[in-house]
Every structure is written in structure tokens, then in C-alpha cells.
Design an enzyme around this catalytic site. Structure first.
Site, PDB file in Angstrom:
ATOM      1  N   LYS A  39       0.861  -1.180   0.000  1.00 23.95           N
ATOM      2  CA  LYS A  39       0.000   0.000   0.000  1.00 23.95           C
ATOM      3  C   LYS A  39       0.894   1.226   0.000  1.00 23.95           C
ATOM      4  CE  LYS A  39      -3.378   2.580   2.789  1.00 23.95           C
ATOM      5  NZ  LYS A  39      -4.169   3.040   1.628  1.00 23.95           N
ATOM      6  N   ASN A  69       6.897   5.744   0.119  1.00 28.45           N
ATOM      7  CA  ASN A  69       8.179   5.046   0.220  1.00 28.45           C
ATOM      8  C   ASN A  69       8.526   4.644   1.658  1.00 28.45           C
ATOM      9  OD1 ASN A  69       8.645   5.461  -2.614  1.00 28.45           O
ATOM     10  ND2 ASN A  69       9.243   7.571  -2.116  1.00 28.45           N
ATOM     11  N   ARG A  70       7.501   4.434   2.473  1.00 28.99           N
ATOM     12  CA  ARG A  70       7.667   4.040   3.873  1.00 28.99           C
ATOM     13  C   ARG A  70       8.440   5.075   4.697  1.00 28.99           C
ATOM     14  NH1 ARG A  70       4.277   1.374   2.062  1.00 28.99           N
ATOM     15  NH2 ARG A  70       3.936  -0.870   2.281  1.00 28.99           N
ATOM     16  N   MET A  71       8.553   6.298   4.187  1.00 27.32           N
ATOM     17  CA  MET A  71       9.213   7.379   4.935  1.00 27.32           C
ATOM     18  C   MET A  71       8.159   8.126   5.739  1.00 27.32           C
ATOM     19  SD  MET A  71      12.404   7.081   4.334  1.00 27.32           S
ATOM     20  CE  MET A  71      13.157   8.669   4.716  1.00 27.32           C
TER      21      MET A  71
END
Length: 215
Positions: free
Chosen positions: A10, A192-194
Site C-alpha cells: 500500500k 516510500n515508507r518514509m
């Protein structure tokens, strides 16, 4: 049978959380986020929160409970004092509350110390409940083993007869808790999971220290 979930993906793109827009008091930010959750048509129960306690067996246990009041000092919920949850809080009043609203890509994690509400406050809330909920508080010995569903239903019928045409009082074993936060972490999903993670920690002078955590 093994199930591989590694392809679940996601992308989080809805909002951002920056220090420059964060209020000094985390309760203000909680109220803002909670209001957004209330207004979202995709969230059925915005006040559903996970409560984590440490049991007598040394294991943590999580369960979903409904938040009933937000006050300047913290977060109020109600339960059976003799339940597994209530007994855990009696032994160790350090608990964790968390909210996850996938539709908003937001999560809040609250560590705090929990104390019983005054009996008058528990009475006021109990008296506002529907009759069925009041009877349920009497009929269910929460967390205790029961022989069958019939035993529960028979117990409910017993109290329906006992309080028929009477005002239903609050059981002494049932009431409210106030969790006073010592830290509140706000998590906002980002690409980007940041992800954005902003942590508030209560200082000795009762001010709040704000820090960003790595995702």
C-alpha cells in the site's frame, strides 16, 4: 498451511505531519485528528481503541475498547473492575492506548498511567447508558469462564426480573478509568515508507517535549 503475505503493498499519500504545524500540547493535535476521524464516512467507530495491559502472567494483552470521553487530563473509558483488564490495571497501572484509522493513514500511540474515576463520575455515565447495557453490566462476570451461552442469557433474565420497573443502579464492580498520558506518538503514512512520526513526551514541569522519530 503457510500463507505468504509479502506481496501486500500500500502506498501512503494522503497527508503530512510537520513539526511546524504541530501545537505545543498533543491533546490539541489528538482532538484535531479525532474530529477528522469522526467526519470520515469510511470510519465506523473512530473511538475504538486498543488497550494494552500487562497481566499477572507477565504477558501483554491487547483488546479493543471504546473511548468514551476526551478531557484535558487524558482519556476515559469504562469497564468491569474485576475483569482481566481491570485486575491487570490494579497490579500495574501503566497501560498503552492506540488508535489506527486506515482511511486517514494515521495512527496514535499513547502511553499513560491509569486511575479509577470518582464514583460520582461513573454513576453519571452509567445512568446515561441504555437499559440493556446497564443490565449487561450486572449479568456478565467479565473474563470469567461460563458453562454456556444459556448461562449468560439466564443470568440476564434474572436481573431483568430483579430490576423490573426499578431504576438500575451501577454495580460497584463496574466504572470508569482515566488514562493520563506521559507520551503520545502521532504517525502519518507517507510515500516510500518514509512515514512521519512525531513524539510528545511529558516533562517534569508538565510541558511537552516534541521530537521526530525515524520511520
Amino acid at each position: 498451511m503457510a500463507i505468504d503475505l509479502s506481496d501486500y503493498r500500500k502506498s501512503y499519500n494522503k497527508e503530512e505531519l510537520l513539526e511546524s504545524t504541530c501545537p505545543k500540547n498533543p491533546m490539541e493535535l489528538f482532538n484535531q485528528w479525532f474530529k477528522n476521524a469522526e467526519e470520515s464516512k469510511k470510519i465506523e467507530e473512530p473511538n475504538a481503541m486498543n488497550i494494552s495491559t500487562i497481566g499477572k502472567d507477565g504477558f501483554p494483552k491487547n483488546r479493543i475498547v471504546l473511548l468514551k470521553k476526551i478531557v484535558p487530563k487524558g482519556f476515559i473509558f469504562f469497564t468491569n473492575y474485576t475483569s482481566e483488564k481491570g485486575q491487570a490495571i490494579k497490579e500495574n497501572n501503566n497501560i498503552c492506548l492506540s488508535f489506527f484509522w486506515p482511511a486517514l493513514e494515521q495512527q496514535i500511540i499513547i502511553k499513560g498511567k491509569t486511575e479509577k474515576l470518582p464514583e460520582s463520575s461513573s454513576d453519571d455515565y452509567f445512568n446515561s447508558r441504555p437499559e440493556g447495557s446497564k443490565l449487561g453490566a450486572w449479568a456478565s462476570n467479565q473474563s470469567n469462564v461460563v458453562a454456556s451461552r444459556k448461562e449468560l442469557e439466564d443470568n440476564l433474565k434474572k436481573f431483568e426480573e430483579e430490576f423490573k420497573h426499578k431504576q438500575i443502579p451501577r454495580p460497584k464492580h463496574w466504572g470508569g478509568y482515566l488514562t493520563k498520558p506521559i507520551s503520545i506518538e502521532f504517525w502519518q503514512g507517507r510515500p516510500n515508507r518514509m512515514h512521519d512520526r512525531i513524539l510528545y513526551q511529558l516533562e517534569k514541569d508538565f510541558s511537552w517535549k516534541l521530537e521526530r522519530l525515524a520511520p
